[in-house]
Design a protein around this motif. Structure first.
Motif, mmCIF file in Angstrom:
data_model
loop_
_atom_site.group_PDB
_atom_site.id
_atom_site.type_symbol
_atom_site.label_atom_id
_atom_site.label_comp_id
_atom_site.label_asym_id
_atom_site.label_seq_id
_atom_site.Cartn_x
_atom_site.Cartn_y
_atom_site.Cartn_z
ATOM 1 N N PHE A 170 8.630 -0.857 33.035
ATOM 2 C CA PHE A 170 7.929 0.402 32.778
ATOM 3 C C PHE A 170 6.429 0.124 32.748
ATOM 4 N N SER A 171 5.653 1.185 32.772
ATOM 5 C CA SER A 171 4.217 1.054 32.541
ATOM 6 C C SER A 171 3.755 2.216 31.684
ATOM 7 N N ILE A 172 2.598 2.072 31.109
ATOM 8 C CA ILE A 172 1.964 3.147 30.362
ATOM 9 C C ILE A 172 0.663 3.486 31.070
ATOM 10 N N MET A 173 0.437 4.766 31.304
ATOM 11 C CA MET A 173 -0.685 5.225 32.103
ATOM 12 C C MET A 173 -1.281 6.476 31.505
ATOM 13 N N VAL A 174 -2.466 6.824 32.004
ATOM 14 C CA VAL A 174 -3.030 8.139 31.763
ATOM 15 C C VAL A 174 -3.157 8.877 33.093
ATOM 16 N N SER A 175 -3.472 8.156 34.151
ATOM 17 C CA SER A 175 -3.634 8.790 35.464
ATOM 18 C C SER A 175 -2.281 9.089 36.085
ATOM 19 N N GLN A 176 -2.249 10.171 36.864
ATOM 20 C CA GLN A 176 -1.030 10.531 37.569
ATOM 21 C C GLN A 176 -1.404 11.216 38.876
ATOM 22 N N PRO A 177 -1.391 10.488 39.981
ATOM 23 C CA PRO A 177 -1.689 11.109 41.271
ATOM 24 C C PRO A 177 -0.743 12.271 41.558
ATOM 25 N N GLU A 178 -1.121 13.127 42.497
ATOM 26 C CA GLU A 178 -0.327 14.311 42.796
ATOM 27 C C GLU A 178 1.086 13.968 43.260
ATOM 28 N N THR A 179 1.257 12.848 43.919
ATOM 29 C CA THR A 179 2.571 12.462 44.407
ATOM 30 C C THR A 179 3.292 11.562 43.408
ATOM 31 N N SER A 180 4.597 11.727 43.302
ATOM 32 C CA SER A 180 5.423 10.870 42.450
ATOM 33 C C SER A 180 6.117 9.786 43.273
ATOM 34 N N VAL A 181 5.695 9.652 44.531
ATOM 35 C CA VAL A 181 6.304 8.665 45.435
ATOM 36 C C VAL A 181 5.335 7.499 45.609
ATOM 37 N N THR A 182 5.842 6.270 45.494
ATOM 38 C CA THR A 182 5.012 5.082 45.642
ATOM 39 C C THR A 182 4.759 4.791 47.115
ATOM 40 N N TYR A 183 3.867 3.832 47.381
ATOM 41 C CA TYR A 183 3.545 3.477 48.757
ATOM 42 C C TYR A 183 4.771 3.061 49.552
ATOM 43 N N ASP A 184 5.749 2.400 48.886
ATOM 44 C CA ASP A 184 6.930 1.932 49.614
ATOM 45 C C ASP A 184 8.103 2.914 49.518
ATOM 46 N N GLY A 185 7.820 4.160 49.110
ATOM 47 C CA GLY A 185 8.812 5.216 49.236
ATOM 48 C C GLY A 185 9.717 5.449 48.048
ATOM 49 N N ASN A 186 9.487 4.790 46.923
ATOM 50 C CA ASN A 186 10.321 5.009 45.744
ATOM 51 C C ASN A 186 9.711 6.092 44.857
ATOM 52 N N ARG A 187 10.563 6.735 44.074
ATOM 53 C CA ARG A 187 10.098 7.822 43.222
ATOM 54 C C ARG A 187 9.975 7.347 41.786
ATOM 55 N N ILE A 188 8.919 7.793 41.109
ATOM 56 C CA ILE A 188 8.692 7.451 39.713
ATOM 57 C C ILE A 188 8.596 8.738 38.894
ATOM 58 N N VAL A 189 8.849 8.627 37.588
ATOM 59 C CA VAL A 189 8.805 9.785 36.702
ATOM 60 C C VAL A 189 7.900 9.476 35.517
ATOM 61 N N SER A 190 7.475 10.545 34.836
ATOM 62 C CA SER A 190 6.579 10.416 33.682
ATOM 63 C C SER A 190 7.260 10.992 32.445
ATOM 64 N N LEU A 191 7.254 10.236 31.350
ATOM 65 C CA LEU A 191 7.839 10.667 30.085
ATOM 66 C C LEU A 191 6.760 10.711 29.010
ATOM 67 N N LYS A 192 6.823 11.725 28.170
ATOM 68 C CA LYS A 192 5.912 11.802 27.033
ATOM 69 C C LYS A 192 6.276 10.734 26.011
ATOM 70 N N ILE A 193 5.315 10.382 25.165
ATOM 71 C CA ILE A 193 5.526 9.392 24.109
ATOM 72 C C ILE A 193 5.822 10.133 22.805
ATOM 73 N N ASP A 194 6.909 9.751 22.144
ATOM 74 C CA ASP A 194 7.323 10.436 20.909
ATOM 75 C C ASP A 194 6.277 10.316 19.800
ATOM 76 N N GLU A 195 5.725 9.109 19.641
ATOM 77 C CA GLU A 195 4.807 8.862 18.527
ATOM 78 C C GLU A 195 3.419 9.455 18.808
ATOM 79 N N PRO A 196 2.700 9.834 17.754
ATOM 80 C CA PRO A 196 1.297 10.226 17.941
ATOM 81 C C PRO A 196 0.473 9.020 18.398
#
Length: 314
Positions: free
Chosen positions: A242-268
């Motif tokens: 996994f990774s933790i990010m703030v940026s999120q490009p418009e596409t959810s597809v990586t350069y090699d064609g895989n799809r990634i998703v974004s989840l909110k963090i439960d903790e403040p």
């Protein structure tokens, strides 16, 4: 009377900031012999030895070189301010702006900002450069940039003026779409810290992301590190962690064609901000001030229009 050119001063200051002639050559896109010749000419004309040259150990400024460097920086800053204000001192806005941008942010926002600014002020020439935050701040100090768009973190505000562009930017967890947790809306830091982590190894992002875990006495297992946002996205897309990010490009597809998703963090977690920064001792020119105001208007409009999305800043 001593003969010298501002170009020679620019080459000298760049060499000091870069730590070597070879690195200055790469940054300025100027051949090494031209830079070496310019510096040698300055030394001869002023009768000063600027550097202690040590083979394979880069360069070290002499005491006289340190003093000359400070004076050269100030002269170049004054020259830039004079040129830009002279060009802009008319009803039609013109002149030049040298803009720096934190390198992972640049591809997401800067093209749109520049295109729309050019439509509004076609007489202004914009030069852009991206890099890590320390590189951007160093380039502002030595007069190579008018301003830079960076995180409002690890900034010495007694030295730099700033204008807040975006506030309250929150991190999220990035996962492969095939990960068992991918269908959730959110995940806890404690749970995700048991997984291997792909760390964006770029300051100040790295410190910020690790501090998010340290706040809850957690230590993620770092499997891979990379300074490239797209490399991190690609490794996550392959299911390597996994990774933790703030940026999120418009596409959810990586350069090699895989799809990634974004989840909110439960903790403040602490949010971060994005700012335009410049040297306090170097007043912004009229075109530069207009660009800062324009960025504020556009980015805040986009923030309102996309309030239900994770903000695309890293």
């Amino acid at each position: 009377m001593v003969n010298y050119t501002f170009r020679q001063l620019k080459y000298f200051v760049a060499t000091v900031e870069c730590g070597s002639v070879s690195e200055a050559s790469r940054r300025l896109f100027i051949a090494q012999p031209s830079i070496s010749s310019a510096i040698k000419s300055l030394e001869d004309n002023f009768g000063i030895q600027f550097f202690i040259r040590q083979h394979a150990q880069g360069i070290t400024l002499t005491p006289a070189g340190i003093r000359f460097h400070h004076k050269a920086q100030e002269l170049l800053r004054v020259l830039r301010e004079f040129e830009q204000n002279a060009l802009a001192d008319n009803d039609i806005v013109s002149g030049q702006i040298d803009i720096g941008c934190f390198e992972t942010l640049g591809p997401i926002y800067l093209p749109k900002l520049i295109a729309e600014f050019k439509q509004r002020y076609p007489g202004v020439t914009l030069n852009i450069r991206d890099g890590d935050q320390s590189d951007m701040l160093s380039s502002i100090r030595c007069g190579q940039l008018d301003l830079a768009i960076v995180y409002n973190q690890e900034i010495e505000h007694s030295e730099f003026g700033s204008s807040l562009l975006l506030n309250d930017l929150h991190p999220y967890i990035m996962l492969s779409a095939n990960h068992p947790l991918a269908k959730r809306d959110s995940v806890s830091l404690k749970e995700i810290s048991k997984e291997p982590m792909i760390l964006l190894d770029l300051l100040p992002s790295k410190n910020y992301f690790l501090d998010v875990f340290r706040l809850y006495d957690l230590a993620p297992r770092i499997a891979f590190r990379s300074p490239s946002l797209e490399m991190v996205r690609g490794l996550v897309g392959q299911g390597l962690g996994f990774s933790i990010m703030v940026s999120q490009p418009e596409t959810s597809v990586t350069y090699d064609g895989n799809r990634i998703v974004s989840l909110k963090i439960d903790e403040p977690v602490d949010s971060i901000s994005l700012s335009a920064v410049w040297l306090k001792s170097n007043q912004l020119t009229r075109p530069a001030r207009l660009f800062v105001d324009f960025c504020h208007q556009v980015l805040n409009k986009d923030c309102v229009d996309n309030s239900d999305k994770v903000l695309s800043i890293e």
